[in-house]
Design a protein around this motif. Sequence first.
Motif: not given
Length: 349
Positions: A53-55, A114-118, A274-277
């Motif tokens: 979802e690009g999140e 860096s992380a494989h798959g991420v 990321s938008a959660a508060r």
Amino acid sequence: MAAQLPKKMKALRYEKPEDWSIVEVPLPTLRAGDVLIKVKACGVCGTDLHIHEGEFIAKFPLIPGHETIGEVVAMADDVKGFKIGDRVAADNSELCGHCFYCRRGDELLCENFSAHGVLNLDGGFAEYCSYTQGRLFKINNLSDVDATLIEPASCAMHGLEKIAPKAGSHALLIGAGPTGLMMAQFLKLSGVSQLTIAAPEGTKMELAKSLDAADFYVPLSRKDATPQWEQIKKDNPYGFDIVVEASGSSKVLEDAINYVRRGGKLVCYGVYPSAARVSWPPSKIFGDEITIIGSFSETYMFPATVDYLDSGKVKTKGIVNKVFKLEQWGEALESIRNKSAIKACIVFD
């Protein structure tokens, strides 16, 4: 030093969020110190849905998959301690060793993480993947499918290290997903004398009971959980030394502070948008001396985690309840989205 290998492999690749396809790509090129593994299984988790979802922090294009189990099929000439055929679990992270945080010993906070798959490195939703030798760990007893839990369990082990429970602590774990169930078992093994799991009624709570993951279980109504939360307060008038929010709900996290004992710890352990508060009264944090802890990923937790899981001290049976082929990626993703999977994985054999 290699078995006979094909020139190309099948892989799942994202060009951008939500834009994925099964493609044929060249096998990974080995750097000095690298080991090539033939992927046997790779776990699918909520993070993969966030990446879709690009999140999340992912960069594209990307071959995802960060919970990889495989068999050694080739290695660079300078690799020591492995042989063809070894079964291994892969730690997906690679750290630079020279940035501000690495120099301070805080490598998890590496500025060039860096992380494989991420992030920056391809992962295990492919027939083959390469890892630096220092990030591979041999396994003996776990099945390939259950071994995909080693990476999420390592994240739980990191969380445990940050919590550092005192002997005799009382803890509340909110949520009974895969890493929550791992965290619960680690807490019970590490000083927590009384553990309560509160999670939505249904499959995950029944699994928690089958794993003997807690001392008390509070199935939360999916319609209105207010009575159950009130009962928790009634049964625990002083609250808990440790409250771990593992559901990923910012609304639940915001309320969770009200269950923390004076002098206790609140752990932000779920993956939140990321938008959660959240909104907490500073006077409560100040007056009750509450410690708020964040726990993200892990470093150097694989050896201990493999010991716990491969030996059976931490139970894994039934956590991975959905298995898919790579071509069924859409179905695998949907099983995470609609929560029919407690834990899913992609298998290659």
